[in-house]
Design a protein around this motif. Structure first.
Motif, PDB file in Angstrom:
ATOM      1  N   GLU A  33       0.844  -1.182   0.000  1.00  0.00           N
ATOM      2  CA  GLU A  33       0.000   0.000   0.000  1.00  0.00           C
ATOM      3  C   GLU A  33       0.883   1.236   0.000  1.00  0.00           C
ATOM      4  O   GLU A  33       1.893   1.299   0.684  1.00  0.00           O
ATOM      5  N   GLN A  34       0.486   2.234  -0.764  1.00  0.00           N
ATOM      6  CA  GLN A  34       1.207   3.494  -0.812  1.00  0.00           C
ATOM      7  C   GLN A  34       0.300   4.592  -0.291  1.00  0.00           C
ATOM      8  O   GLN A  34      -0.918   4.485  -0.359  1.00  0.00           O
ATOM      9  N   PRO A  35       0.866   5.678   0.220  1.00  0.00           N
ATOM     10  CA  PRO A  35       0.028   6.782   0.640  1.00  0.00           C
ATOM     11  C   PRO A  35      -0.769   7.305  -0.552  1.00  0.00           C
ATOM     12  O   PRO A  35      -0.292   7.279  -1.680  1.00  0.00           O
ATOM     13  N   THR A  36      -1.979   7.770  -0.289  1.00  0.00           N
ATOM     14  CA  THR A  36      -2.808   8.299  -1.363  1.00  0.00           C
ATOM     15  C   THR A  36      -2.216   9.599  -1.883  1.00  0.00           C
ATOM     16  O   THR A  36      -1.338  10.193  -1.268  1.00  0.00           O
ATOM     17  N   ALA A  37      -2.736  10.065  -3.030  1.00  0.00           N
ATOM     18  CA  ALA A  37      -2.157  11.250  -3.679  1.00  0.00           C
ATOM     19  C   ALA A  37      -2.204  12.473  -2.772  1.00  0.00           C
ATOM     20  O   ALA A  37      -1.374  13.361  -2.876  1.00  0.00           O
ATOM     21  N   ALA A  38      -3.190  12.541  -1.880  1.00  0.00           N
ATOM     22  CA  ALA A  38      -3.325  13.706  -1.014  1.00  0.00           C
ATOM     23  C   ALA A  38      -2.361  13.668   0.168  1.00  0.00           C
ATOM     24  O   ALA A  38      -2.293  14.616   0.930  1.00  0.00           O
ATOM     25  N   ALA A  39      -1.627  12.577   0.326  1.00  0.00           N
ATOM     26  CA  ALA A  39      -0.703  12.443   1.447  1.00  0.00           C
ATOM     27  C   ALA A  39       0.724  12.724   0.980  1.00  0.00           C
ATOM     28  O   ALA A  39       1.068  12.500  -0.169  1.00  0.00           O
ATOM     29  N   THR A  40       1.542  13.251   1.910  1.00  0.00           N
ATOM     30  CA  THR A  40       2.952  13.542   1.632  1.00  0.00           C
ATOM     31  C   THR A  40       3.821  12.495   2.308  1.00  0.00           C
ATOM     32  O   THR A  40       3.746  12.326   3.534  1.00  0.00           O
ATOM     33  N   LEU A  41       4.646  11.799   1.533  1.00  0.00           N
ATOM     34  CA  LEU A  41       5.504  10.764   2.093  1.00  0.00           C
ATOM     35  C   LEU A  41       6.557  11.385   3.012  1.00  0.00           C
ATOM     36  O   LEU A  41       7.273  12.301   2.626  1.00  0.00           O
ATOM     37  N   LEU A  42       6.647  10.872   4.245  1.00  0.00           N
ATOM     38  CA  LEU A  42       7.628  11.358   5.215  1.00  0.00           C
ATOM     39  C   LEU A  42       8.766  10.370   5.438  1.00  0.00           C
ATOM     40  O   LEU A  42       9.860  10.759   5.821  1.00  0.00           O
ATOM     41  N   GLY A  43       8.510   9.091   5.239  1.00  0.00           N
ATOM     42  CA  GLY A  43       9.544   8.087   5.459  1.00  0.00           C
ATOM     43  C   GLY A  43       9.087   6.722   5.023  1.00  0.00           C
ATOM     44  O   GLY A  43       7.888   6.455   4.911  1.00  0.00           O
ATOM     45  N   ARG A  44      10.072   5.859   4.778  1.00  0.00           N
ATOM     46  CA  ARG A  44       9.794   4.484   4.345  1.00  0.00           C
ATOM     47  C   ARG A  44      10.954   3.615   4.817  1.00  0.00           C
ATOM     48  O   ARG A  44      12.108   4.014   4.715  1.00  0.00           O
ATOM     49  N   PHE A  45      10.629   2.427   5.330  1.00  0.00           N
ATOM     50  CA  PHE A  45      11.679   1.493   5.698  1.00  0.00           C
ATOM     51  C   PHE A  45      11.169   0.067   5.576  1.00  0.00           C
ATOM     52  O   PHE A  45       9.958  -0.175   5.527  1.00  0.00           O
ATOM     53  N   THR A  51       7.301  -3.844   4.911  1.00  0.00           N
ATOM     54  CA  THR A  51       7.628  -2.515   4.386  1.00  0.00           C
ATOM     55  C   THR A  51       6.658  -1.526   5.016  1.00  0.00           C
ATOM     56  O   THR A  51       5.437  -1.730   4.981  1.00  0.00           O
ATOM     57  N   VAL A  52       7.210  -0.479   5.618  1.00  0.00           N
ATOM     58  CA  VAL A  52       6.399   0.523   6.313  1.00  0.00           C
ATOM     59  C   VAL A  52       6.589   1.876   5.638  1.00  0.00           C
ATOM     60  O   VAL A  52       7.720   2.289   5.369  1.00  0.00           O
ATOM     61  N   THR A  53       5.482   2.554   5.344  1.00  0.00           N
ATOM     62  CA  THR A  53       5.548   3.938   4.868  1.00  0.00           C
ATOM     63  C   THR A  53       4.831   4.824   5.877  1.00  0.00           C
ATOM     64  O   THR A  53       3.824   4.426   6.476  1.00  0.00           O
ATOM     65  N   VAL A  54       5.392   6.014   6.085  1.00  0.00           N
ATOM     66  CA  VAL A  54       4.788   7.010   6.970  1.00  0.00           C
ATOM     67  C   VAL A  54       4.521   8.243   6.124  1.00  0.00           C
ATOM     68  O   VAL A  54       5.431   8.769   5.472  1.00  0.00           O
ATOM     69  N   ALA A  55       3.283   8.690   6.105  1.00  0.00           N
ATOM     70  CA  ALA A  55       2.886   9.840   5.292  1.00  0.00           C
ATOM     71  C   ALA A  55       2.071  10.804   6.132  1.00  0.00           C
ATOM     72  O   ALA A  55       1.538  10.447   7.184  1.00  0.00           O
ATOM     73  N   LEU A  56       1.975  12.033   5.654  1.00  0.00           N
ATOM     74  CA  LEU A  56       1.201  13.084   6.338  1.00  0.00           C
ATOM     75  C   LEU A  56      -0.013  13.419   5.490  1.00  0.00           C
ATOM     76  O   LEU A  56       0.094  13.621   4.281  1.00  0.00           O
ATOM     77  N   GLU A  67      -0.326   8.787   8.389  1.00  0.00           N
ATOM     78  CA  GLU A  67      -0.887   7.580   7.786  1.00  0.00           C
ATOM     79  C   GLU A  67       0.259   6.578   7.661  1.00  0.00           C
ATOM     80  O   GLU A  67       1.229   6.841   6.955  1.00  0.00           O
ATOM     81  N   LEU A  68       0.156   5.468   8.367  1.00  0.00           N
ATOM     82  CA  LEU A  68       1.210   4.456   8.362  1.00  0.00           C
ATOM     83  C   LEU A  68       0.702   3.209   7.659  1.00  0.00           C
ATOM     84  O   LEU A  68      -0.327   2.645   8.045  1.00  0.00           O
ATOM     85  N   SER A  69       1.414   2.788   6.622  1.00  0.00           N
ATOM     86  CA  SER A  69       1.051   1.592   5.888  1.00  0.00           C
ATOM     87  C   SER A  69       2.041   0.482   6.224  1.00  0.00           C
ATOM     88  O   SER A  69       3.255   0.680   6.145  1.00  0.00           O
ATOM     89  N   PHE A  70       1.518  -0.676   6.635  1.00  0.00           N
ATOM     90  CA  PHE A  70       2.327  -1.836   6.979  1.00  0.00           C
ATOM     91  C   PHE A  70       2.031  -2.924   5.945  1.00  0.00           C
ATOM     92  O   PHE A  70       0.899  -3.411   5.871  1.00  0.00           O
TER      93      PHE A  70
END
Length: 197
Positions: A33-45, A51-56, A67-70
């Motif tokens: 899962e990726q952050p939606t277009a309205a979200a700003t990616l802050l980090g990924r690891f 795989t974790v993404t952190v978005a605002l 918004e955290l995607s696991f």
């Protein structure tokens, strides 16, 4: 029909079918899962099979939502519910967690919209709350507590009913910088400087 015309006709048929396929609600093979277009990616690891993404999302007047995607990297793996006790049930499992430190504070608990199922395991006193296999997205409402460094500490464990569990992850740091315009990814190479609580 010449050999050259047949591939061209097949290609045209594929091209004509593409818009309909793009509108289909059929299953996708993409697992991350990726952050939606309205979200700003802050980090990924990537750590311990996830795989974790952190978005605002929706930053206004000094507040917004992380918004955290696991996304487990292998099929058949699930994550544990946020309400699992910190040490699991009889030592089994670790909750999905996210907490902030530094110039960014959480205003509500971490929430996951995915359904929770109770997994009964042999030798465990009570069922363990888990999410369905595959990716889940969690949200954490936050507010700026000034400007400067901040850290999101992320924790989770991924397990499979058939392939066992991977090593749990505790307090994996995602460094940020809080600016007057909102949180941004910390400069590359920077280390977390906020003090853990």
């Amino acid at each position: 029909m010449s050999p050259r015309r047949r591939p061209a006709a097949a290609l045209l048929a594929v091209l004509l079918a593409l818009p309909a396929a793009g509108c289909s609600s059929g299953g996708s093979t993409e697992r991350t899962e990726q952050p939606t277009a309205a979200a700003t990616l802050l980090g990924r690891f990537e750590d311990s099979g996830v795989t974790v993404t952190v978005a605002l999302r929706d930053w206004h007047d000094g507040a917004g939502t992380l918004e955290l995607s696991f996304a487990p990297e292998e099929a058949g793996f699930h994550l544990y519910a946020v309400d699992l006790p910190p040490d699991g049930v009889d030592g089994v499992g670790r909750p999905t967690t996210a907490r902030t430190d530094g110039a960014l504070g959480a205003t509500a608990p971490l929430a996951v919209a995915a359904p929770v199922r109770r997994l009964a395991l042999e030798g465990i006193a009570e069922p363990v709350p888990v999410y369905p296999d595959g990716p889940v997205t969690a949200t954490l409402p936050v507010r700026a507590a000034g400007t400067g460094p901040a850290v999101v500490h992320v924790g989770y464990a991924a397990c499979s009913e058939t392939n066992g569990c991977l090593m749990p992850v505790a307090d994996h740091p995602v460094p940020l910088t809080v600016t007057p315009a909102g949180p941004t990814a910390a400069p590359s190479g920077s280390s977390p400087t906020a003090t853990p609580r």
